[in-house]
Design an enzyme around this catalytic site. Structure first.
Site, mmCIF file in Angstrom:
data_model
loop_
_atom_site.group_PDB
_atom_site.id
_atom_site.type_symbol
_atom_site.label_atom_id
_atom_site.label_comp_id
_atom_site.label_asym_id
_atom_site.label_seq_id
_atom_site.Cartn_x
_atom_site.Cartn_y
_atom_site.Cartn_z
ATOM 1 N N HIS A 107 -2.714 5.820 -3.947
ATOM 2 C CA HIS A 107 -1.556 5.122 -3.403
ATOM 3 C C HIS A 107 -1.098 5.753 -2.077
ATOM 4 O O HIS A 107 -0.917 5.056 -1.064
ATOM 5 C CB HIS A 107 -0.429 5.168 -4.440
ATOM 6 C CG HIS A 107 0.821 4.463 -4.031
ATOM 7 N ND1 HIS A 107 1.128 3.193 -4.463
ATOM 8 C CD2 HIS A 107 1.848 4.853 -3.217
ATOM 9 C CE1 HIS A 107 2.297 2.831 -3.938
ATOM 10 N NE2 HIS A 107 2.763 3.824 -3.187
ATOM 11 N N GLU A 108 -0.924 7.052 -2.091
ATOM 12 C CA GLU A 108 -0.449 7.736 -0.883
ATOM 13 C C GLU A 108 -1.507 7.802 0.204
ATOM 14 O O GLU A 108 -1.178 7.844 1.391
ATOM 15 C CB GLU A 108 0.021 9.146 -1.256
ATOM 16 C CG GLU A 108 1.160 9.177 -2.264
ATOM 17 C CD GLU A 108 2.368 8.379 -1.813
ATOM 18 O OE1 GLU A 108 2.608 8.289 -0.587
ATOM 19 O OE2 GLU A 108 3.077 7.833 -2.683
ATOM 20 N N HIS A 123 -0.940 4.709 2.197
ATOM 21 C CA HIS A 123 0.197 4.850 3.111
ATOM 22 C C HIS A 123 -0.175 5.687 4.328
ATOM 23 O O HIS A 123 0.172 5.336 5.476
ATOM 24 C CB HIS A 123 1.371 5.516 2.379
ATOM 25 C CG HIS A 123 2.076 4.610 1.427
ATOM 26 N ND1 HIS A 123 2.475 3.333 1.751
ATOM 27 C CD2 HIS A 123 2.479 4.810 0.138
ATOM 28 C CE1 HIS A 123 3.073 2.776 0.719
ATOM 29 N NE2 HIS A 123 3.088 3.650 -0.281
#
Length: 399
Positions: free
Chosen positions: A147-148, A151
């Site tokens: 997920h990160e 980003h």
């Protein structure tokens, strides 16, 4: 329920870590050295929360952001569309869950409503077995990192500086995060901001799809080292059950058939036992000569349910069978394993007739059993057949 020793261990560990942190920070001798060490390692500590941050992965994120800019633009734009659509779907899902929760609070049927809950919170030890905690937390950590990563790569591609990447543990739950330079993030356009914000959930969705594809294609990937469809593999047998014993089933046996019902999987095993429960007891084709030495006229008696019993010695090897002779029903007490060896299933004497058979006529004999009781012959090569007499669901529970 959550095991008490596990709760005590978790709480005790956090109390020890926090008290140690407080003592070191309040110590005149160790305070400056301890705080300098925490800062150098990127560690921060608060009650039930441990966090680590580093800038070591910034170059990796920058390299990923420079791979095929046009493809990355399409990739993160797809994530933007998915994020907006999934946000609308999430609102519907949350509203539906809220309605169900309110209905459960005002209804007496709380147990039934809980089983139909659209969205449920995973609570270790309550609706998640403790034995699966390692898998669960590993999946959480992997999902957080992916997920990160989304980003971070999206932010660098949109000219937003990444200060660092880190992981944390809150009580027992692991997670990850990226620290973005807020000023740069506020200067880019709303569309660019959405690409950065939606990149995380977009990468989680792709990870989920990849995991599902891997799960469904696992037999293909592992085809050289195992095979399927050959039977149902026995993994446990309840001790003292009808399936236990020297002529019963053992762990590692492969059940390939229940009478004339082929077993190629666990689903076949359950369906064959269900058919055995609902269908009439089948018969077995045996030579008519084998019946003559074992005729038991005059010893038969009727049970309370109306069935006939002709073996009065409670033998563990003999069983009462019925067969048709000259349009009349006859009964004989016969040795089960000997009579069923090499025989095939039948429904009437017609099924036992073969024009190529030059031997003595064959007769269809059926076990004379009480209601719902069945004689089931299990095939598990290379062992001899296992013979089960009883209620089929008992076999299902025992194996």
């Amino acid at each position: 329920m959550i095991p008490v020793p596990l709760v005590v261990c978790v709480l005790g560990s956090w109390c020890f870590i926090y008290l140690t942190d407080v003592l070191l920070k309040s110590s005149i001798s160790f305070r400056h050295g301890y705080e300098a060490w925490l800062g150098a390692k990127g560690l921060s500590l608060s009650p039930f929360h441990l966090r680590w941050q580093t800038s070591l992965f910034n170059r990796v994120f920058a390299r990923c952001a420079r791979i095929n800019p046009n493809a990355l633009y399409l990739w993160f734009t797809s994530g933007l569309v998915f994020g907006v659509v999934s946000m609308c779907g999430s609102v519907v899902l949350l509203v539906r869950t809220l309605q169900q929760t309110l209905h459960q609070m005002t209804s007496d049927l709380q147990t039934q409503g809980a089983s139909q809950q659209t969205l449920q919170v995973v609570v270790p030890g309550v609706n998640l077995p403790v034995s699966q905690l390692a898998y669960f937390f590993s999946a959480l950590l992997l999902s957080g990192v992916i997920h990160e990563l989304g980003h971070a790569v999206a932010a660098i591609r949109e000219q937003v500086r990444v200060n660092g990447f880190g992981v944390f543990v809150f009580v027992v739950y692991p997670g990850a995060f990226v620290d973005l330079f807020t000023t740069h993030l506020n200067l880019i356009s709303p569309a660019q901001q959405l690409r950065v914000f939606c990149a995380g959930v977009w990468h989680n969705f792709v990870l989920c799809v990849t995991a599902l594809c891997f799960l469904f294609l696992l037999p293909v990937f592992l085809f050289p080292v195992y095979y399927t469809g050959a039977g149902a593999l026995v993994t446990d047998v309840v001790q003292g059950s009808p399936a236990d014993g020297p002529r019963g089933l053992s762990v590692g046996d492969m059940v390939t058939a229940l009478e004339d019902c082929d077993v190629g999987s666990v689903e076949d095993w359950h369906s064959c036992l269900t058919l055995s429960s609902h269908n009439p007891q089948p018969g077995y084709c045996v030579s008519s000569l084998a019946l003559q030495p074992s005729w038991a006229h005059g010893r038969a008696f009727r049970r309370l349910d109306g069935s006939i019993e002709c073996c009065s010695n409670n033998s563990l090897t003999d069983l009462c069978f019925s067969y048709t002779k000259l349009q009349e029903r006859e009964f004989a007490c016969l040795p089960v394993r000997k009579m069923l060896a090499g025989s095939h299933v039948c429904r009437s004497n017609v099924d036992c007739q073969s024009p190529l058979d030059n031997q003595a006529p064959r007769v269809c004999i059926s076990p004379s059993l009480e209601n719902q009781t069945r004689l089931i012959r299990l095939t598990h090569p290379p062992n001899t057949h296992m013979l089960f007499v009883g209620y089929p669901p008992h076999l299902q529970y025992a194996v």
